[in-house]
Each structure stands twice: as structure tokens, then as C-alpha cells.
Design a protein around this motif. Structure first.
Motif, PDB file in Angstrom:
ATOM      1  N   ALA A   1       0.835  -1.211   0.000  1.00 29.45           N
ATOM      2  CA  ALA A   1       0.000   0.000   0.000  1.00 29.45           C
ATOM      3  C   ALA A   1       0.866   1.256   0.000  1.00 29.45           C
TER       4      ALA A   1
ATOM      5  N   GLU B   1       1.072   4.053  -3.066  1.00 27.85           N
ATOM      6  CA  GLU B   1       0.762   5.457  -2.792  1.00 27.85           C
ATOM      7  C   GLU B   1       1.892   6.368  -3.258  1.00 27.85           C
TER       8      GLU B   1
ATOM      9  N   THR C   1      -5.870  -0.680  -4.626  1.00 30.40           N
ATOM     10  CA  THR C   1      -5.347  -0.802  -3.277  1.00 30.40           C
ATOM     11  C   THR C   1      -6.485  -0.934  -2.274  1.00 30.40           C
ATOM     12  N   TYR C   2      -6.121  -1.290  -1.060  1.00 30.43           N
ATOM     13  CA  TYR C   2      -7.102  -1.357   0.022  1.00 30.43           C
ATOM     14  C   TYR C   2      -7.220  -0.018   0.759  1.00 30.43           C
ATOM     15  N   ASP C   3      -6.310   0.909   0.508  1.00 25.60           N
ATOM     16  CA  ASP C   3      -6.304   2.203   1.197  1.00 25.60           C
ATOM     17  C   ASP C   3      -6.843   3.288   0.278  1.00 25.60           C
TER      18      ASP C   3
END
Length: 280
Positions: free
Chosen positions: A128, A132, A145-147
Motif C-alpha cells: 500500500a 501510494e 489498493t485497500y487504502d
């Protein structure tokens, strides 16, 4: 400062010594030493502590490390984009969490490749934090992504949440007392919810931080584990895995985040996002 010097610096950091860096780069150790000295002279700072046991970063080297990775990555991407062969007019660079490739990651990739033969596609997997930083620096155009963190001119598209389901190689497995249970770490929210549901289950003997590795373990050795539905379904269809329907099902949010500047010329992007946003 040049790209070769930065690559040499990164090779020393990654391998831990000038000797191993020279072997990786296929140059002499004296060449590596000279490149490092030139870089340090240009910056006016010592970047590495050189000892018999290896090389370690100085405070200045630690600060340079992040920028060196970004600069060399951007240069590699620039060479890739400007060197497209005949018939290809543009490129999409896609960063994907390794856990999301099976399902939405592969679907996004297939949508671009199948529908746009004029576009080259470059895919990179990362954590992640990696994703980013790559998106913020321009190393990639879009990430899965999970974020949901966005920096500057970026747009976050929420996709349908991922379902985490308990599967086993034995249809009659217990959902709470299976000695062959394998714990898969799906993130902080999952750990909290899983702990509430299975507070009396004890600690699993085997654990993974990768769904793919856990799946391979189940297929090879048997057992039960929480896996993403999209990853497990092909093996359920083959009869190799079975969903334990009495067990709780958890969800994990996922997001597609795009650099708005890159997406301005992508007339295909919005329809593809709408397609990915449809419930499975």
C-alpha cells in the motif's frame, strides 16, 4: 548527478556491499567505488559507511534513498513510454496490490488490453505504501489498493468490497475447532473482526500474510482458511475447496485511484470503472 550513479548507489544499498553491487551490475569494484565517490562529491555528503562487514546508510544516504528510487523509476518509465514500438500510441502504468490481482486487478488489466490494442500496459505490484508513493511521484498512473488515501490531483473510485469466506478441502470441517485451520492476515480491520468472532479459538499453528500462499498450502496439504471469494471460486468449481456456509463472512474495502492528469485522455477509463463497480 546521473542515473548510472544513482543506480549504483541503489545496488549497494540493496546488496549491502560494494563487492556484491559490482557483481550485480557486472562491473569492477573500482568502478562502483568511483561512481559512489562522484555522487558523494556532487552532493557534498557521505552517503554510506563503508566497513569490512558491508555498507550502511548515513543520515544523508537515508534521505537520498527515497529520491533515488523515484528518480530511477521515473527514468525507466520515461524510456519505456518514449520507446513505444510502431502501432502503440500511449501507455497505462498500473500498480496493483498483490492480493488484488486475482479478481479486480486482472479484470482492469484485461479491460485495457482487450479493448485498446493501441495502448501498452505496464503492471507493477507493491505494498500500500509503495503504491501510494508511486502514484504521487508519477511512476504509475492508476493503482488498485485497500487504502483510500489520495494526494493532490487524484480521484478515488470505491469498488465493491472484497468478500472473505471460510473455505476448506473438507466440506464437513468445523468452523471453530479445525486443527488444520490456517490464519491469513487480511489487515487490521479483519484481525479485529476475526478476533471477535473467534476469540476462544486459540492461535493457529500456520499463518500467512498472502492469500495466494495460503491457497497453495490448502491445495497441497489440506486445511481451512479465509480467502477472497474471487480467488477461491475456480477451485470450488473443481471440487477441491468447499465453502463453509455457517461461518461468518467478512468484507474488505478496495479502491481504484487514478492520476487525474493521466485520465484526461482516457475516454475508456470511466466505462471500465463503471463495469468494475458492478456487483459480482
Amino acid at each position: 548527478m546521473n542515473i548510472t550513479s544513482l543506480r549504483t548507489f541503489l545496488a549497494i544499498v540493496d546488496t549491502g556491499s560494494l563487492v556484491r553491487a559490482s557483481q550485480q551490475l557486472n562491473v569492477t569494484q573500482s568502478t562502483v567505488t568511483a561512481r559512489l565517490r562522484t555522487l558523494e562529491e556532487e552532493l557534498g555528503q557521505q552517503l554510506l559507511n563503508r566497513q569490512k562487514s558491508g555498507a550502511t546508510l548515513t543520515p544523508a544516504g537515508t534521505k537520498l534513498l527515497r529520491y533515488a528510487r523515484i528518480i530511477t523509476g521515473l527514468w525507466r518509465q520515461a524510456r519505456y513510454e518514449t520507446g513505444l514500438p510502431a502501432g502503440l500510441s500511449s501507455v497505462c502504468t498500473f500498480g496493483c496490490d498483490r492480493e488484488l490481482w486475482h479478481g479486480p486487478g486482472r479484470a482492469f488489466f484485461d479491460g485495457v488490453v482487450s479493448g485498446h490494442p493501441e495502448m501498452a500496459v505496464s503492471v507493477q505490484q507493491g505494498s500500500a505504501r509503495d503504491l501510494e508513493e508511486w502514484l504521487a511521484s508519477g511512476l504509475v498512473d492508476v493503482i488498485l489498493t485497500y487504502d483510500s488515501v489520495a494526494r493532490g490531483p487524484q480521484t478515488v473510485h470505491a469498488l465493491p468490497p472484497e468478500e472473505l469466506v471460510l473455505y476448506s478441502d473438507r466440506p464437513g470441517s468445523s468452523i471453530k475447532a479445525d486443527p488444520q485451520y490456517v490464519f491469513v492476515d487480511h489487515g487490521e480491520d479483519y484481525r479485529r473482526s476475526h478476533g471477535e468472532s473467534y476469540h476462544d479459538a486459540g492461535i493457529a499453528r500456520i499463518s500467512f500474510d498472502s492469500s495466494w500462499w495460503a491457497l497453495q498450502f490448502l491445495l497441497d496439504r489440506g486445511g481451512s482458511a479465509y480467502l477472497p471469494r474471487a480467488l477461491a471460486l475456480p477451485h470450488v468449481a473443481e471440487g477441491r475447496l468447499h465453502e463453509l456456509t455457517e461461518a461468518p463472512v467478512y468484507t474488505r474495502k478496495k479502491y481504484l485511484i487514478v492520476n487525474d492528469t493521466a485520465a484526461l485522455s482516457w475516454d475508456w477509463f470511466a466505462p471500465l470503472v463503471a463495469q468494475l463497480s458492478q456487483p459480482a
